[in-house]
Scaffold this active site. Structure first.
Site, mmCIF file in Angstrom:
data_model
loop_
_atom_site.group_PDB
_atom_site.id
_atom_site.type_symbol
_atom_site.label_atom_id
_atom_site.label_comp_id
_atom_site.label_asym_id
_atom_site.label_seq_id
_atom_site.Cartn_x
_atom_site.Cartn_y
_atom_site.Cartn_z
ATOM 1 C CG ASP A 47 49.029 28.419 88.514
ATOM 2 O OD1 ASP A 47 49.958 27.344 88.078
ATOM 3 O OD2 ASP A 47 48.972 29.012 89.456
ATOM 4 C CG ASP B 296 50.760 23.411 90.744
ATOM 5 O OD1 ASP B 296 50.802 24.212 91.703
ATOM 6 O OD2 ASP B 296 50.365 22.309 90.831
ATOM 7 C CD GLU C 116 54.611 24.773 93.555
ATOM 8 O OE1 GLU C 116 54.543 25.062 94.467
ATOM 9 O OE2 GLU C 116 53.806 24.195 92.922
ATOM 10 C CG HIS D 150 49.057 30.082 95.836
ATOM 11 N ND1 HIS D 150 50.313 30.368 94.949
ATOM 12 C CD2 HIS D 150 48.730 28.843 95.640
ATOM 13 C CE1 HIS D 150 50.365 29.079 94.288
ATOM 14 N NE2 HIS D 150 49.667 28.131 94.858
ATOM 15 C CG ASP D 151 50.857 26.971 97.846
ATOM 16 O OD1 ASP D 151 49.731 26.586 98.150
ATOM 17 O OD2 ASP D 151 51.421 26.521 96.752
#
Length: 560
Positions: free
Chosen positions: A113, A215, A277, A340-341
């Site tokens: 990431d 990200d 993302e 994870h969100d």
């Protein structure tokens, strides 16, 4: 819709399955209750032991690690204070290098990431930038003077709530943060800052990482005049992020140039991947734009429409069809259910009116994810049917970056979807390898039944269903590379679609509810079909197409 697949020069990220690990809660190797790199290394054989006929391995192809860089953990790693070092919570640089070696031995790729929209406010860059208006890094972040009345420079809002501007006493200016105030945004228009980020990318590529997930990759660029965002027509709350049109702080044309430059670095290295993302509320069109005009930006941009769909076949089919119709030629779609969100998909979907069979839903969701045309992403624990832990005590909550609003007593937390991986039925689900150490987050109470060890021993478990699906996918060119086309028009309570390559035709049948009549194209009825995977039929049977679908039936059939 029936675009010809590109069979030449296939890359691992086109055909492979990528598995996201949230390192804090995957496996604790040193017994301190916090997930770490040693723990991940010790669990590699579970992910892929290199044996295609393994009885215990999941069989994925690549691991994406949520941030492991040095961080004060204000946003659990998404606030980096040193890009060249590993957080002590996870181990050392040597631990990471060992993980790389051991993963590569097994044919597993490692994706990091990369959080470069912003840094931590404790990063040395920001500490210097915030010290004065004349230092060498004074323009590495977004600084603006207050309005004459002392108010914030414009109406830009933080995604986590409240104003996106925070006042700094030393500079007597405001700095901008898309997310939390501890995460100031880098000014990508500063060429020195940009060059420093590119150096960081090369550093990790030189170490042997196989790619990056960027990200928040659609918010790198901001309007140089810091103009006000217009409000949406029906907006009633001017302080809500979603009520603005983010024309000036998101997805600007310059953003694509930045990603092109990152991609050009990636392309200097052999067989690496760039994932991004494209932010949670971007449209499918916006996400597709991040492939680039000449497929020269992201290899795999995330679009959230599929993951955020309701559990309804017509809606899911529409999202898949839209991707098929709009994706650029020779580009690869991405699909995921969890990350994870987001709340885990079983927690979102088992509450809907049709969802009376959690195991059936888990099997159906897995089958769709692993048989549509695209690169699938799994989130740790979804393969065993993990759901959100909704009973985390207030004093155990770790995710506290969201700003409290006037209408909320407790800000929302994402911790429910980040709880420890459930390995077995021993203390704390074996998270610390059987040691009686309290984990970083509480283990979900269902761990006695929902865990890797018990599900490996149950032939009909969701874990073994995932393993069967993955094995079939690896052995099917049609499922990895073939065309996709649907056989029915929504609204219905089932999906039926074909994956087809030059020499293979696969039929997917998924029933979302009660027993249903199954009317199919007569041409398909004239052939024999082999059962590859099914939750109601025996594998390898040669059958005619069924006239009736069983409740929650999932069947993958190959034309003989």
């Amino acid at each position: 819709m029936n675009k010809s697949p590109n069979y030449t020069e296939r890359k691992w990220w086109q055909d492979g399955i990528i598995y996201q690990i949230y390192p804090l809660t995957f496996a604790d190797g040193n017994g301190d209750g916090i997930g770490d790199l040693q723990g991940i290394t010790q669990k590699l054989d579970y992910l892929n032991d290199g044996n295609p006929d393994s009885k215990t391995s999941l069989g994925i192809d690549a691991i994406w690690l949520s941030p492991i860089n040095k961080s004060p953990m204000a946003d659990n790693g998404y606030d980096v204070s040193d890009y060249y070092d590993i957080s002590a919570k996870f181990g050392t640089l040597k631990d990471f290098e060992n993980l790389l070696v051991e993963a590569h031995k097994r044919g597993l790729k490692i994706i990091l990431d990369l959080v470069v929209n912003h840094t931590s406010n404790q990063h040395s860059w920001f500490l210097e930038s915030s010290s004065s208006k004349t230092n060498s890094k004074s323009d590495w972040y977004h600084w603006q003077d207050p309005n004459p009345d002392g108010s914030v420079p414009n109406n830009w809002l933080s995604y986590f709530g409240g104003s996106a501007w925070t006042f700094n006493e030393a500079r007597q200016q405001y700095y901008y943060h898309t997310f939390n105030k501890n995460q100031p945004d880098i000014n990508w228009q500063n060429l020195e800052a940009r060059a420093e980020v590119f150096q960081i990318i090369r550093y990790w590529l030189d170490k042997g990482v196989d790619g990056f997930r960027l990200d928040a990759s659609s918010v790198y660029s901001k309007d140089k005049y810091y103009r006000f965002n217009p409000m949406k027509f029906d907006a009633k709350d001017r302080n809500k992020y979603d009520n603005q049109h983010h024309l000036y702080n998101k997805n600007l044309p310059e953003n694509h140039q930045i990603i092109k430059e990152i991609r050009s670095i990636i392309d200097e290295y052999e067989d690496r991947v760039l994932i991004g993302e494209t932010f949670i509320d971007s449209s499918l069109y916006d996400s597709n734009s991040f492939y680039g005009v000449n497929n020269d930006e992201l290899h795999l941009p995330f679009a959230f429409q599929f993951a955020m769909s309701p559990w309804y076949p017509g809606y899911l089919q529409r999202v898949i069809e839209e991707k098929e119709l709009t994706i650029p030629n020779n580009a690869r779609p991405t699909y995921f259910l969890d990350n994870h969100d987001l709340p885990r998909h079983l927690s979102r979907w088992i509450e809907c009116s049709l969802c009376t069979n959690p195991l059936g839903i888990a099997q159906a969701a897995a089958a769709i994810l692993l048989t549509v045309k695209g690169t699938p992403f799994l989130y740790y624990g979804q393969e065993i049917g993990m759901v959100d832990n909704e009973d985390i005590p207030e004093d155990k909550i770790k995710d506290r970056v969201v700003v409290k609003s006037d209408t909320e007593e407790t800000p929302p937390t994402r911790d429910g979807a980040r709880t420890p991986m459930q390995w077995d039925d021993s203390v704390h689900a074996g998270f610390s390898f059987g040691k009686d150490v309290e984990p970083w987050l509480p283990v979900n109470q269902d761990y006695k039944e929902v865990n890797v060890a018990s599900e490996l021993a149950q032939e009909e478990s969701i874990l073994n269903f995932y393993r069967r699906l993955i094995k079939v996918r690896k052995n099917s060119k049609a499922l990895r590379q073939g065309n996709w086309y649907t056989l029915i028009n929504y609204p219905y309570e089932h999906l039926a679609y074909i994956r087809e390559s030059k020499d293979e035709k696969i039929l997917m049948i998924i029933n979302f509810s009660y027993e249903k009549e199954f009317v199919i194209d007569r041409d398909l009825e004239t052939h024999d079909w082999r059962v590859l995977v099914s939750n109601v039929l025996e594998d390898n049977l040669i059958i005619n197409l069924p006239q009736t679908l069983q409740p929650f039936e999932v069947s993958i059939l190959r034309k003989e």
